[in-house]
Design an enzyme around this catalytic site. Sequence first.
Site, short mmCIF file in Angstrom:
data_model
loop_
_atom_site.label_atom_id
_atom_site.label_comp_id
_atom_site.label_asym_id
_atom_site.label_seq_id
_atom_site.Cartn_x
_atom_site.Cartn_y
_atom_site.Cartn_z
CB SER A 1 66.86 -43.45 -16.49
OG SER A 1 66.95 -44.32 -17.71
NE ARG A 2 68.23 -49.16 -11.83
CZ ARG A 2 67.67 -48.33 -10.81
NH1 ARG A 2 67.31 -46.99 -11.30
NH2 ARG A 2 67.43 -48.79 -9.43
CE LYS B 1 59.06 -41.43 -22.49
NZ LYS B 1 58.29 -43.09 -22.33
CG ASN C 1 61.16 -43.71 -27.03
OD1 ASN C 1 60.97 -43.55 -28.13
ND2 ASN C 1 61.12 -44.65 -26.41
CG ASP D 1 58.26 -45.50 -25.03
OD1 ASP D 1 59.17 -46.25 -24.84
OD2 ASP D 1 58.03 -44.36 -24.57
N GLY E 1 49.25 -39.73 -20.37
CA GLY E 1 50.75 -38.94 -20.68
C GLY E 1 51.32 -39.50 -21.90
N GLY E 2 52.60 -39.35 -22.08
CA GLY E 2 53.45 -40.12 -23.29
C GLY E 2 53.39 -41.50 -23.23
#
Length: 280
Positions: A20-21, A71, A92, A108, A136-137
Site C-alpha cells: 500500500s502507498r 472491506k 474503506n 472509494d 469485490g469491494g
Amino acid sequence: MAASRTHRLAGIIGWPVHHSRSPRLHGFWLEHYGIDGDYVPMAVRPEALPAALKGLAALGFAGCNVTIPHKIAALRLIDEVDSLARRIGAVNTIVVSEDGRLVGGNTDAYGYAASLAEAQPKWRADAGPIVVLGAGGGSRAVIASLADRGAKEIRLLNRTFARAQALADEYGNPVFATPWEDRDAALADATLLVNTTSQGMVGQPALEISLDRLPRRALVSDIVYIPQETPLLRSARQRGNPTAGGLAMLLHQGAPAFKAWFGIMPEITPALRSAIEATL
C-alpha cells in the site's frame, strides 16, 4: 504506538498491506500541513480483524483505512455505517468517534469519480453501456459511483458468475450480470471498461481479455495502481483508447479520509503525485 492528547494517529489495515502507498500518501500530507500525527500500516489476518478493530479506540487512533481483503467484513464489525457505504456494501474508511464508537464510510466511490473526471473531463456515465470486471469491494464502489452519475447499463462480469449475479441482484437496475466467458463480446458497444480485479497487478497474472470489439472512443480504466500502466491500459493505449489509471483514484479517495481524521481537506498537487510515483 499510542497517540498523545495532541498527536493524531491513523493507519491502514489489510492482509497483506506492505504494497500500500497510503502511508506515503498520508505521510506527505501530514508533513506538508505540519500536523502532529502518524499514519501506519497494520498487517492483520482476516481472523484477527474483529480484535484489531476493537483495539483502535484503546490505542488512541482517530481512525483507519481498510483494504483488501477486509472491506466487506469490516462493515459487519463496526458500530455505525453511513448510507453510501451501506449501499456499496463495503467500508474503506473508519472514524473513531469521541465515545469510542467506530463509524464506517466509503471514499472509494468519490475517488473513482474524481479519477475519471481528471482523465476525461467530458466523459459521461450515461453515454452508453459500461463493462465492469470483478465483484469485490472495489467493484461495489465503482458501480455505486457510476450508477449515481446516471449509468443506464452496467454489465458486470466475474470469474465466479454466482458472485456477479448476487451483486447484480443486490443492486438491481442498471446492473446486469454477464458470464465471464462472454467478456470479449460484452465490449462491443461499451463506452467504458473498468477492471476492478487484481489481475494485472504486480505479482498477478495479466487480465485475459481481447479489446478487438471495444470501440476506440471507449474509456478504459483500471483501479490497480502498481504498476501505473497495467497490461490492460497498455493494450488500450496502443490501440488508441483513452485510459485512466488507478493512481488518481488512490489520491482522491485519500483526501476525504484525511480530512475526517486530521481536520484538513488536502490538495492533490503535482508534488504529491511525483512523491507517490517515485515509490511505484
